[in-house]
Write a protein that holds these residues in place. Structure first.
Motif, PDB file in Angstrom:
ATOM      1  N   SER A 183      37.515  31.204  -8.496  1.00 59.18           N
ATOM      2  CA  SER A 183      38.846  31.801  -8.538  1.00 59.18           C
ATOM      3  C   SER A 183      39.003  33.010  -7.630  1.00 59.18           C
ATOM      4  O   SER A 183      40.010  33.131  -6.917  1.00 59.18           O
ATOM      5  CB  SER A 183      39.190  32.206  -9.983  1.00 59.18           C
ATOM      6  OG  SER A 183      38.282  33.184 -10.464  1.00 59.18           O
ATOM      7  N   LEU A 184      38.041  33.921  -7.608  1.00 57.64           N
ATOM      8  CA  LEU A 184      38.246  35.199  -6.941  1.00 57.64           C
ATOM      9  C   LEU A 184      38.428  35.063  -5.430  1.00 57.64           C
ATOM     10  O   LEU A 184      39.243  35.761  -4.832  1.00 57.64           O
ATOM     11  CB  LEU A 184      37.063  36.131  -7.242  1.00 57.64           C
ATOM     12  CG  LEU A 184      37.322  37.624  -7.057  1.00 57.64           C
ATOM     13  CD1 LEU A 184      38.507  38.064  -7.909  1.00 57.64           C
ATOM     14  CD2 LEU A 184      36.086  38.422  -7.422  1.00 57.64           C
ATOM     15  N   ALA A 185      37.673  34.169  -4.799  1.00 63.85           N
ATOM     16  CA  ALA A 185      37.801  33.995  -3.346  1.00 63.85           C
ATOM     17  C   ALA A 185      39.224  33.609  -2.968  1.00 63.85           C
ATOM     18  O   ALA A 185      39.791  34.133  -1.994  1.00 63.85           O
ATOM     19  CB  ALA A 185      36.806  32.941  -2.857  1.00 63.85           C
ATOM     20  N   GLY A 186      39.820  32.705  -3.728  1.00 60.63           N
ATOM     21  CA  GLY A 186      41.184  32.290  -3.453  1.00 60.63           C
ATOM     22  C   GLY A 186      42.194  33.391  -3.704  1.00 60.63           C
ATOM     23  O   GLY A 186      43.160  33.547  -2.946  1.00 60.63           O
ATOM     24  N   SER A 238      35.840  40.249   3.807  1.00 60.39           N
ATOM     25  CA  SER A 238      35.872  40.956   2.526  1.00 60.39           C
ATOM     26  C   SER A 238      34.575  40.745   1.752  1.00 60.39           C
ATOM     27  O   SER A 238      33.974  41.702   1.248  1.00 60.39           O
ATOM     28  CB  SER A 238      37.061  40.475   1.684  1.00 60.39           C
ATOM     29  OG  SER A 238      38.292  40.754   2.311  1.00 60.39           O
ATOM     30  N   PHE A 239      34.165  39.491   1.646  1.00 62.48           N
ATOM     31  CA  PHE A 239      32.936  39.208   0.906  1.00 62.48           C
ATOM     32  C   PHE A 239      31.710  39.739   1.644  1.00 62.48           C
ATOM     33  O   PHE A 239      30.749  40.184   1.009  1.00 62.48           O
ATOM     34  CB  PHE A 239      32.806  37.708   0.646  1.00 62.48           C
ATOM     35  CG  PHE A 239      33.425  37.286  -0.653  1.00 62.48           C
ATOM     36  CD1 PHE A 239      32.714  37.366  -1.840  1.00 62.48           C
ATOM     37  CD2 PHE A 239      34.737  36.841  -0.700  1.00 62.48           C
ATOM     38  CE1 PHE A 239      33.291  36.997  -3.050  1.00 62.48           C
ATOM     39  CE2 PHE A 239      35.319  36.469  -1.899  1.00 62.48           C
ATOM     40  CZ  PHE A 239      34.599  36.547  -3.081  1.00 62.48           C
ATOM     41  N   LEU A 240      31.747  39.728   2.975  1.00 56.84           N
ATOM     42  CA  LEU A 240      30.608  40.267   3.726  1.00 56.84           C
ATOM     43  C   LEU A 240      30.457  41.766   3.474  1.00 56.84           C
ATOM     44  O   LEU A 240      29.347  42.261   3.258  1.00 56.84           O
ATOM     45  CB  LEU A 240      30.809  39.994   5.216  1.00 56.84           C
ATOM     46  CG  LEU A 240      29.630  40.379   6.131  1.00 56.84           C
ATOM     47  CD1 LEU A 240      28.375  39.607   5.741  1.00 56.84           C
ATOM     48  CD2 LEU A 240      29.990  40.134   7.588  1.00 56.84           C
ATOM     49  N   ILE A 241      31.566  42.493   3.471  1.00 56.94           N
ATOM     50  CA  ILE A 241      31.531  43.929   3.186  1.00 56.94           C
ATOM     51  C   ILE A 241      31.029  44.170   1.764  1.00 56.94           C
ATOM     52  O   ILE A 241      30.191  45.045   1.513  1.00 56.94           O
ATOM     53  CB  ILE A 241      32.928  44.549   3.377  1.00 56.94           C
ATOM     54  CG1 ILE A 241      33.348  44.480   4.842  1.00 56.94           C
ATOM     55  CG2 ILE A 241      32.940  46.003   2.886  1.00 56.94           C
ATOM     56  CD1 ILE A 241      34.798  44.860   5.072  1.00 56.94           C
ATOM     57  N   ALA A 242      31.557  43.397   0.818  1.00 55.70           N
ATOM     58  CA  ALA A 242      31.153  43.551  -0.578  1.00 55.70           C
ATOM     59  C   ALA A 242      29.661  43.280  -0.756  1.00 55.70           C
ATOM     60  O   ALA A 242      28.967  43.975  -1.502  1.00 55.70           O
ATOM     61  CB  ALA A 242      31.975  42.616  -1.469  1.00 55.70           C
ATOM     62  N   ILE A 243      29.158  42.267  -0.053  1.00 52.07           N
ATOM     63  CA  ILE A 243      27.741  41.925  -0.168  1.00 52.07           C
ATOM     64  C   ILE A 243      26.869  43.028   0.417  1.00 52.07           C
ATOM     65  O   ILE A 243      25.823  43.381  -0.138  1.00 52.07           O
ATOM     66  CB  ILE A 243      27.473  40.572   0.530  1.00 52.07           C
ATOM     67  CG1 ILE A 243      28.080  39.438  -0.303  1.00 52.07           C
ATOM     68  CG2 ILE A 243      25.970  40.342   0.705  1.00 52.07           C
ATOM     69  CD1 ILE A 243      28.185  38.130   0.440  1.00 52.07           C
ATOM     70  N   VAL A 282      31.720  29.064   0.543  1.00 53.18           N
ATOM     71  CA  VAL A 282      32.922  28.784  -0.241  1.00 53.18           C
ATOM     72  C   VAL A 282      34.162  29.288   0.490  1.00 53.18           C
ATOM     73  O   VAL A 282      35.194  28.602   0.566  1.00 53.18           O
ATOM     74  CB  VAL A 282      32.806  29.425  -1.642  1.00 53.18           C
ATOM     75  CG1 VAL A 282      34.176  29.489  -2.317  1.00 53.18           C
ATOM     76  CG2 VAL A 282      31.838  28.631  -2.507  1.00 53.18           C
ATOM     77  N   CYS A 283      34.078  30.508   1.037  1.00 55.94           N
ATOM     78  CA  CYS A 283      35.226  31.066   1.756  1.00 55.94           C
ATOM     79  C   CYS A 283      35.581  30.223   2.983  1.00 55.94           C
ATOM     80  O   CYS A 283      36.761  29.946   3.244  1.00 55.94           O
ATOM     81  CB  CYS A 283      34.920  32.499   2.186  1.00 55.94           C
ATOM     82  SG  CYS A 283      34.860  33.689   0.825  1.00 55.94           S
ATOM     83  N   VAL A 284      34.566  29.820   3.734  1.00 55.15           N
ATOM     84  CA  VAL A 284      34.802  29.020   4.941  1.00 55.15           C
ATOM     85  C   VAL A 284      35.491  27.701   4.595  1.00 55.15           C
ATOM     86  O   VAL A 284      36.487  27.311   5.220  1.00 55.15           O
ATOM     87  CB  VAL A 284      33.469  28.749   5.679  1.00 55.15           C
ATOM     88  CG1 VAL A 284      33.662  27.694   6.771  1.00 55.15           C
ATOM     89  CG2 VAL A 284      32.926  30.039   6.289  1.00 55.15           C
ATOM     90  N   GLU A 296      49.393  29.038   0.742  1.00 58.05           N
ATOM     91  CA  GLU A 296      49.699  27.951  -0.186  1.00 58.05           C
ATOM     92  C   GLU A 296      48.672  27.821  -1.314  1.00 58.05           C
ATOM     93  O   GLU A 296      48.812  26.961  -2.181  1.00 58.05           O
ATOM     94  CB  GLU A 296      49.779  26.632   0.585  1.00 58.05           C
ATOM     95  CG  GLU A 296      50.878  26.630   1.638  1.00 58.05           C
ATOM     96  CD  GLU A 296      50.850  25.374   2.498  1.00 58.05           C
ATOM     97  OE1 GLU A 296      50.019  24.485   2.200  1.00 58.05           O
ATOM     98  OE2 GLU A 296      51.643  25.284   3.450  1.00 58.05           O
ATOM     99  N   ILE A 297      47.661  28.658  -1.297  1.00 50.54           N
ATOM    100  CA  ILE A 297      46.618  28.581  -2.327  1.00 50.54           C
ATOM    101  C   ILE A 297      47.179  28.989  -3.681  1.00 50.54           C
ATOM    102  O   ILE A 297      47.877  30.004  -3.803  1.00 50.54           O
ATOM    103  CB  ILE A 297      45.423  29.480  -1.947  1.00 50.54           C
ATOM    104  CG1 ILE A 297      44.661  28.874  -0.770  1.00 50.54           C
ATOM    105  CG2 ILE A 297      44.472  29.659  -3.135  1.00 50.54           C
ATOM    106  CD1 ILE A 297      43.515  29.732  -0.276  1.00 50.54           C
ATOM    107  N   ASP A 298      46.896  28.208  -4.689  1.00 51.52           N
ATOM    108  CA  ASP A 298      47.285  28.516  -6.067  1.00 51.52           C
ATOM    109  C   ASP A 298      46.234  29.463  -6.639  1.00 51.52           C
ATOM    110  O   ASP A 298      45.074  29.097  -6.818  1.00 51.52           O
ATOM    111  CB  ASP A 298      47.342  27.232  -6.891  1.00 51.52           C
ATOM    112  CG  ASP A 298      47.755  27.484  -8.343  1.00 51.52           C
ATOM    113  OD1 ASP A 298      47.972  28.668  -8.704  1.00 51.52           O
ATOM    114  OD2 ASP A 298      47.828  26.510  -9.100  1.00 51.52           O
ATOM    115  N   THR A 299      46.628  30.694  -6.933  1.00 53.68           N
ATOM    116  CA  THR A 299      45.657  31.696  -7.402  1.00 53.68           C
ATOM    117  C   THR A 299      45.102  31.378  -8.780  1.00 53.68           C
ATOM    118  O   THR A 299      44.070  31.911  -9.173  1.00 53.68           O
ATOM    119  CB  THR A 299      46.291  33.104  -7.418  1.00 53.68           C
ATOM    120  OG1 THR A 299      47.461  33.081  -8.251  1.00 53.68           O
ATOM    121  CG2 THR A 299      46.671  33.533  -6.005  1.00 53.68           C
ATOM    122  N   GLN A 300      45.797  30.523  -9.539  1.00 54.08           N
ATOM    123  CA  GLN A 300      45.291  30.162 -10.864  1.00 54.08           C
ATOM    124  C   GLN A 300      44.118  29.183 -10.756  1.00 54.08           C
ATOM    125  O   GLN A 300      43.186  29.231 -11.567  1.00 54.08           O
ATOM    126  CB  GLN A 300      46.414  29.521 -11.697  1.00 54.08           C
ATOM    127  CG  GLN A 300      47.573  30.462 -11.985  1.00 54.08           C
ATOM    128  CD  GLN A 300      47.154  31.680 -12.789  1.00 54.08           C
ATOM    129  OE1 GLN A 300      46.416  31.562 -13.757  1.00 54.08           O
ATOM    130  NE2 GLN A 300      47.607  32.850 -12.365  1.00 54.08           N
TER     131      GLN A 300
END
Length: 501
Positions: free
Chosen positions: A68-71, A85-90, A292-294, A304-308
């Protein structure tokens, strides 16, 4: 230490005439550093090997963030730049992880940040971090259980099973909702599994983690054949600032190794394998999140991504909607492993605080056959079940975040302090580039804390205030470090600042 009131080396009693409260003989007395890996009589059993520890860490690291969070970050903050974003967080999480790895290889004892801060910074700091983690970990278990319940209800609906409305959510979350029964029962189920023994529960967690990673791999591979390069443009629709904003949210998906470090006393060859487990699990999680992000952003335009249900939405967009059930099952398993890791962590922190006398010692007695703290596990299970059953997920989530970040900051500072005060301690792993790496961990944590909702600050301050009252009323007086030391402890080497080790 007072120059006019000598204290016998190793004696933890207050000197005649009384020591100042804000001293190493007062609330800043230090927990002795015990680098041994021997099992104590009636204590926890060292049964977990390297890959069981890696699985436990991945249980916390790879969970809701994948499904869920990536989307959410892509849709709301960063677009395809969610990869940055994920690279910075990692990178930020790695700074904290390296600090945890040094402590895990130096003090192979239960309690994680509580034990580390107690040994390096003093009792009152350790108490506050431990008290904070009791709430944070318990609330995380509840939040995760609520998320699992939502996916479970989705699966039941898809296969045509209708359940009474009263059991489908907390009051106020929907018409007729009275209690989130699935979430509450999951918390109790996890408590039951943990109470069966470390070896059995670690095997349970390992199996779930392997299945979870298999499902993630299946979804990633299937989606990789439907990537469209056009979906990556524009790569930074919200600018680089959006990627940094997204990193703040993504950070909460990549800190699960702290829960694993709480089980240090149940690790065979802890000094050797704990640092390895932290580094290996974070490396695996980094690869998983970036893949997953890629794939996610390659399958569907970020707008168009559904955040739910981001992955289900993306798979449906490329004609793979039939994998929706697989994604839901993977989400249930993945999120459940996160709940398991956090419940284990909070039970070990509570156990350690009770063993040190800061909480009633009743809770420091293990089951005589299973050698796990069942007197702690069941109250944690019942408490998290209550929170999960009657609170909406947002209110439960508001109880988390700030405490974990505070613990990260304290552990990073503690590494630097212990390097100065106890350079003699054997360290099987040393955090590189000290103090630069700890400073990065502190800076990122403080930045995230500063951007949290003010109500989170008020709740955190209130919980800490209650903790301080309990500490001065009970913990300070009953602390193990407030008792006379045994003769053998008088021979312990003293830290360089002259305080009791």
């Amino acid at each position: 230490m007072s120059r006019t009131t000598p204290v016998i080396p190793g004696d933890r009693r207050t000197p005649p005439g009384g020591a100042r409260l804000l001293s190493r003989q007062g609330i800043f007395r230090l927990k002795p550093v015990d680098p041994s890996e021997e099992e104590t009589h009636g204590g926890l059993r060292r049964t977990m090997g390297l890959w069981q520890l890696v699985a436990l860490s991945l249980g916390g690291l790879v969970g809701a963030g994948v499904f869920s969070l990536a989307g959410v970050v892509a849709h709301e903050d960063a677009g395809p730049g969610v990869m940055i974003s994920f690279l910075i967080a990692i990178i930020a999480s790695t700074a904290a992880a390296l600090c945890y790895a040094e402590f895990a290889g130096t003090i192979p004892k239960a309690g994680s940040a509580y034990t580390y801060s107690y040994a390096a910074l003093g009792e009152v700091v350790g108490w506050l971090i431990g008290w904070d983690l009791l709430l944070e970990y318990t609330a995380i278990v509840a939040v995760v259980a609520i998320a699992v319940s939502g996916y479970f209800s989705y699966i039941l609906e898809r296969i045509g099973i209708d359940l009474p409305a009263w059991m489908l959510g907390a009051p106020g979350t929907g018409p007729g909702h009275k209690v989130d029964l699935f979430a509450a029962l999951l918390c109790l189920l996890l408590a039951f599994v943990l109470s069966r023994g470390t070896k059995e529960s670690a095997r349970f967690e390992t199996i779930l983690v392997v299945v979870k990673l298999g499902i993630v791999a299946l979804v990633v591979v299937a989606g990789a054949f439907h990537i469209s390069a056009g979906n990556y443009s524009p790569f930074l629709p919200f600018g680089i600032g959006g990627a940094f904003t997204g990193a703040a949210t993504a950070f909460f998906a990549v800190y699960g190794y702290d829960a694993m470090s709480a089980a240090a006393e149940e690790s065979a060859e802890a000094k050797k394998v704990l640092p390895k487990a932290i580094v290996i699990s974070l490396a695996i999680a980094a690869v998983v999140y970036l893949l997953v992000c890629v794939v996610l952003l390659g399958m569907q335009d970020y707008r168009e991504i559904d955040t739910q249900s981001p992955f289900s939405s993306a798979l449906g967009a490329v004609g793979l909607g039939g994998l929706g059930i697989v994604v839901a099952v993977g989400a249930i398993i993945g999120i459940t492993t996160s709940a398991f890791a956090n419940m284990l962590a909070v039970s070990r922190v509570w156990y350690s605080m009770s063993r040190d006398g800061l909480l009633p010692r009743y809770f420091a007695k293990n089951h005589p056959k299973r050698h796990v703290p069942t007197r702690v596990i069941w109250p944690v299970g019942i408490g998290s079940a209550f929170i999960a059953g009657v609170l909406p997920i947002r209110e439960a989530a508001d109880l988390t975040n700030i405490g974990i970040l505070a613990a990260f900051s304290v552990v990073a500072v503690a590494v630097v302090v212990l390097r100065r005060t106890r350079p003699d301690l054997p360290r099987s792993f040393r955090t590189p580039l000290v103090p630069l790496v700890p400073a990065v961990g502190v800076a990122f944590s403080v930045w995230l804390i500063a951007n949290l909702d003010p109500i989170t600050w008020f709740r955190f301050a209130g919980w800490m205030a209650v903790g301080l009252v309990l500490y001065f009323a009970f913990g300070m007086r009953n602390s193990e470090e407030n008792k006379p030391s045994s003769p053998s402890e008088d021979n312990l080497p003293e830290p360089r600042d002259g305080s009791s080790a």
